[in-house]
Scaffold this active site. Structure first.
Site, PDB file in Angstrom:
ATOM      1  N   THR A  48       1.201  -1.445  -0.067  1.00  0.00           N
ATOM      2  CA  THR A  48       0.011  -0.496  -0.032  1.00  0.00           C
ATOM      3  C   THR A  48       1.130   1.212  -0.079  1.00  0.00           C
ATOM      4  OG1 THR A  48      -1.446  -1.175   0.760  1.00  0.00           O
ATOM      5  CG2 THR A  48      -1.725   0.996   1.097  1.00  0.00           C
TER       6      THR A  48
ATOM      7  N   SER B 213      -6.208   0.109  -2.886  1.00  0.00           N
ATOM      8  CA  SER B 213      -6.755  -1.254  -4.180  1.00  0.00           C
ATOM      9  C   SER B 213      -6.437  -0.696  -5.660  1.00  0.00           C
ATOM     10  CB  SER B 213      -8.636  -1.143  -3.827  1.00  0.00           C
ATOM     11  OG  SER B 213      -9.077  -0.550  -2.611  1.00  0.00           O
TER      12      SER B 213
ATOM     13  N   GLY C 275       2.183  -2.498   8.796  1.00  0.00           N
ATOM     14  CA  GLY C 275       2.508  -3.363   9.709  1.00  0.00           C
ATOM     15  C   GLY C 275       4.332  -3.823   9.533  1.00  0.00           C
TER      16      GLY C 275
ATOM     17  N   ARG D 132     -28.447 -10.868  33.694  1.00  0.00           N
ATOM     18  CA  ARG D 132     -28.970  -9.640  33.714  1.00  0.00           C
ATOM     19  C   ARG D 132     -30.498 -10.040  33.410  1.00  0.00           C
ATOM     20  NH1 ARG D 132     -27.312  -4.086  34.505  1.00  0.00           N
ATOM     21  NH2 ARG D 132     -29.256  -2.871  34.588  1.00  0.00           N
TER      22      ARG D 132
ATOM     23  N   GLY E  69     -25.117   0.225  30.166  1.00  0.00           N
ATOM     24  CA  GLY E  69     -23.687   0.261  30.191  1.00  0.00           C
ATOM     25  C   GLY E  69     -22.557   0.013  30.965  1.00  0.00           C
TER      26      GLY E  69
ATOM     27  N   THR F 217     -11.302  -2.907   5.461  1.00  0.00           N
ATOM     28  CA  THR F 217     -10.462  -1.823   4.747  1.00  0.00           C
ATOM     29  C   THR F 217      -8.932  -2.592   3.881  1.00  0.00           C
ATOM     30  OG1 THR F 217     -10.991  -0.033   6.166  1.00  0.00           O
ATOM     31  CG2 THR F 217      -9.232   0.134   4.461  1.00  0.00           C
TER      32      THR F 217
ATOM     33  N   GLU G 202      -6.138  -5.755   2.923  1.00  0.00           N
ATOM     34  CA  GLU G 202      -6.632  -6.960   2.387  1.00  0.00           C
ATOM     35  C   GLU G 202      -7.248  -6.351   1.384  1.00  0.00           C
ATOM     36  OE1 GLU G 202      -4.699  -9.613   2.229  1.00  0.00           O
ATOM     37  OE2 GLU G 202      -2.656  -8.715   3.084  1.00  0.00           O
TER      38      GLU G 202
ATOM     39  N   ASP H 189     -10.445  -3.625   0.042  1.00  0.00           N
ATOM     40  CA  ASP H 189     -11.556  -2.606   0.589  1.00  0.00           C
ATOM     41  C   ASP H 189     -11.969  -3.148   0.206  1.00  0.00           C
ATOM     42  OD1 ASP H 189     -13.034   0.108   1.378  1.00  0.00           O
ATOM     43  OD2 ASP H 189     -13.884  -0.397  -0.220  1.00  0.00           O
TER      44      ASP H 189
END
Length: 713
Positions: A205, A211, A244, A384, A471, A492, A494, A496
């Site tokens: 990239t 892409s 990366g 809950r 919450g 996104t 590998e 889009d």
């Protein structure tokens, strides 16, 4: 008996009025005649071919019992069988990962951690996995990909950043050496990649290109005088970005660049298209950045801050000619280019085809994230309690229909995606062994579609899971924030998702064209070859009205409905593209129909997912586990049909009465799945130390005590 029939009367009168005799009123009919007429019509709903009295009697008996539906119950032994079936043959390998990290609390990722600390922890986690636990993922990348992806799922459950860092090292950097290089590259780099002596990057990239890989601007010019390639970043847009392992740990990079060869005219070079080159970026001993290379940190990200993404600029960086990964194209000492593939486009396609494992891994890992999130949300929703009937104990929030509507189809989708991605991994493994062109094409399209569809669904589901826990879902310790942020980028990288779905649509149109030219079809389009005409014919007006539960839960009806929608979309897309291309050209026509094409791609992928789910149900060896899976599969199918009921109504595939029946049954199936929801998430077999949330523990009795201890009570 009569009371059972009269409960059915409103539905029957509403759905069968066209069979009534307008000259005869209800008041004029004898009560017995009315009952018999209703029974006959009911029999036609359940089976339009029923005619003899014996079969009619069975229908009457069915009606009389219609109000009684037994709950499906999963026993302890069934739960164990279901878990065994889900986890598959590599359960032991995943358990080794879980056990290692459970025994190393110093390697657990804290709730609060800085970017720099997270990066160092992530590297220590990977080193521990490889060097201490002696789990060597690289061994499986080429030889047994199914084992590699099982490790990847387990590692991603520990920390998604760790899963991505492992993927960069072994699937991307290591995979590029294995798949794009030749024996000399494997001999030189394999051991160092495997044992982490050679941490590396995958530099594809660029700042201006992601892409559109063929539009990359980084260049590698061959210098015949020195027998070297010269790597250059010609402008800021060509800086390698989001790489990366580059910011901190990487020592090598697989750099994708346009290969330029000098010609007899010194001012002209031949562009041979995008190729991959191994470029050292840091000194192996000192870790200092090498001359001509600039490395900058991409900084703090929305998520995945355990991965050190960096930016790379190259200024006349020289590398040996042997550093060209030359499986699909080579340059001789004299500067002559050779390739077994005749064109730039074919070489490019072959190159990207070998890198499809990254998409397979993301689809598979995304399902793992969905399993974790669904497990937390469902266990908390069972724990809950809130409100309830007057003067009675409060009820579980999962007993509310609205909550079931949120979570039960999601649980069904997690199961559906599990089996679909398992099948994708199986196909990918077959492709790596056979190198069969048809299987390669199938895997390429299927991995693109599943990666796009599954990651988009999971991203949306993570927010719903957070909301469903109120919450407490907002507390960082309960992980929804980190899961959502870390997973978000799956949509996104590998590829889009929107671009990948277009690739699927393009493949479908190609298959459609080949169907009418006598060509062979990819594996996932077998149903077109077998029964294209029936899927493109007008809906049967009788079938469109059937609303019996047996019919709606029939896998054939469900799969036919999915495939009918896809076939209609495909046919109409082809017609529209042909029409618009005359005035707008091919690109303009594609853009005009783009939303239609994306819907087509998603519809096809849903058809594939359902087909694999049905196969998995039918293959389950334990009858009780199979019954549970059938229930979940039916919910997945009918929920998807109801979500797109407008499409089916518009083409008269489903009559109004049948649409109502689909809706009612999908809600009822959600209720039934809720009754076994605990056992279904337990079947994922994710230990508490992997889930790592107070509200998502398997023993709900300890959830609140764990939670209160966490905040200091």
């Amino acid at each position: 008996m009569e009371s059972g029939l009269y409960r059915m009367l409103p539905m029957l009168c509403e759905s069968d009025h066209e069979y009534s005799n307008p000259s005869q009123t209800m008041a004029e009919e004898d009560e017995d005649q009315r009952i018999n007429r209703r029974i006959e019509r009911l029999s036609l709903h359940l089976n339009p071919y029923l005619r003899d009295e014996e079969e009619l009697g069975r229908v009457v008996e069915l009606v009389g019992c219609a109000g009684v539906r037994p709950k499906l119950i999963i026993s302890v032994s069934t739960a164990a069988q279901l878990s065994e079936y889900m986890r598959g043959k590599h359960r032991g390998l995943q358990d080794r990962v879980y056990e290692y990290f459970n025994g190393r609390p110093d390697l657990h990722t804290p709730v609060e951690i800085s970017k720099d600390d997270h990066r160092e922890l992530c590297m220590r986690q990977l080193m521990g996995l490889v060097r201490e636990a002696r789990i060597r993922p690289f061994v499986y990348v080429a030889q047994e990909p199914d084992k590699y992806f099982s490790i990847l799922e387990a590692v991603g459950s520990v920390d998604i950043s760790l899963g991505i860092k492992m993927g960069v090292q072994y699937s991307l950097w290591g995979g590029s050496v294995l798949n794009l290089g030749t024996k000399k590259h494997r001999d030189k780099y394999y051991e160092g990649i495997d044992n982490l002596d050679y941490p590396g990057c995958f530099a594809m990239t660029e700042l201006h290109h992601g892409s559109n890989v063929q539009g990359l601007q980084t260049v590698a010019t061959f210098d015949p005088l020195s027998d070297e390639f010269v790597i250059d970043t010609p402008n800021d847009g060509a800086i390698k970005w989001w790489i990366g392992n580059a910011a901190v740990h990487g020592k090598f990079a697989t750099v994708f660049a346009k290969l330029l060869l000098p010609t007899h005219d010194t001012k002209v070079v031949s562009d041979m298209g995008v190729h991959a080159f191994i470029v050292p970026i840091r000194d192996l001993e000192t870790h200092q950045t090498l001359p001509g290379i600039e490395i900058h940190d991409c900084g703090h990200k929305v998520g995945l801050n355990g991965v050190d993404n960096g930016a790379l600029r190259f200024r006349s960086v020289r590398i040996p000619r042997d550093n060209l990964l030359n499986r699909f194209g080579d340059v001789s000492r004299e500067g002559k280019y050779t390739s077994s593939l005749p064109s730039i486009n074919k070489r490019f396609a072959a190159t990207l085809g070998e890198l499809v494992g990254g998409r397979v891994g993301l689809a598979y890992s995304s399902v793992g994230v969905l399993k974790v999130a669904v497990t937390i949300a469902i266990r908390y929703s069972l724990l809950r309690q809130q409100f309830g009937p007057p003067k009675q104990p409060e009820i579980s929030i999962l007993d509310y229909q609205s909550h079931q509507h949120k979570l039960m189809p999601m649980l069904a989708s997690a199961y559906a995606f599990h089996f679909a991605t398992q099948d994708l991994v199986k196909k990918y493994s077959e492709m790596k062994k056979s190198h069969d062109e048809q299987v390669m094409g199938d895997v390429h399209a299927l991995s693109a579609g599943l990666k796009a569809y599954v990651t988009s669904y999971t991203a949306k589901s993570l927010s719903i899971c957070r909301e469903s826990c109120g919450g407490h879902g907002y507390a960082a310790v309960n992980r929804f924030g980190s899961l959502r942020n870390d997973h978000d980028i799956f949509q996104t990288f590998e590829g889009d998702n929107t671009v990948l779905l277009q690739q699927v649509a393009a493949d479908l149109l190609k298959q459609y064209q080949q169907k009418f030219q006598g060509g062979t079809l990819a594996v996932t389009w077998n149903y077109l070859r077998e029964s294209m005409n029936s899927y493109l014919s007008q809906p049967n007006p009788v079938t469109a009205r059937w609303e019996g539960e047996d019919h709606l839960r029939d896998p054939k009806f469900q799969l036919d409905a999915f495939r009918y929608r896809t076939s209609r979309l495909l046919q109409s897309a082809a017609v529209r593209l042909r029409k618009h291309s005359k005035s707008l050209g091919s690109f303009g026509a594609w853009n005009r129909c783009l939303n239609h094409l994306l819907t087509l791609a998603e519809s096809h992928i849903e058809s594939v997912i359902l087909a694999k789910f049905i196969e998995a149900v039918q293959s389950c060896p334990d009858p009780s586990a199979q019954a549970a899976l059938k229930l979940v599969c039916d919910l997945y199918a009918l929920d998807r049909i109801w979500n797109d009921i407008g499409t089916y109504r518009n083409v008269d595939y489903v009559a109004p009465n049948k649409a109502k029946a689909v809706h009612k049954l999908s809600e009822y199936l959600s209720f039934q799945v809720r009754n076994i929801a605990k056992e279904l998430v337990d079947a994922f077999d994710l230990p508490d130390h992997v889930i790592r949330t107070p509200i998502g523990m398997q023993s709900t009795a300890e959830a609140y005590s764990q939670y209160t201890r966490y905040v200091g009570f």
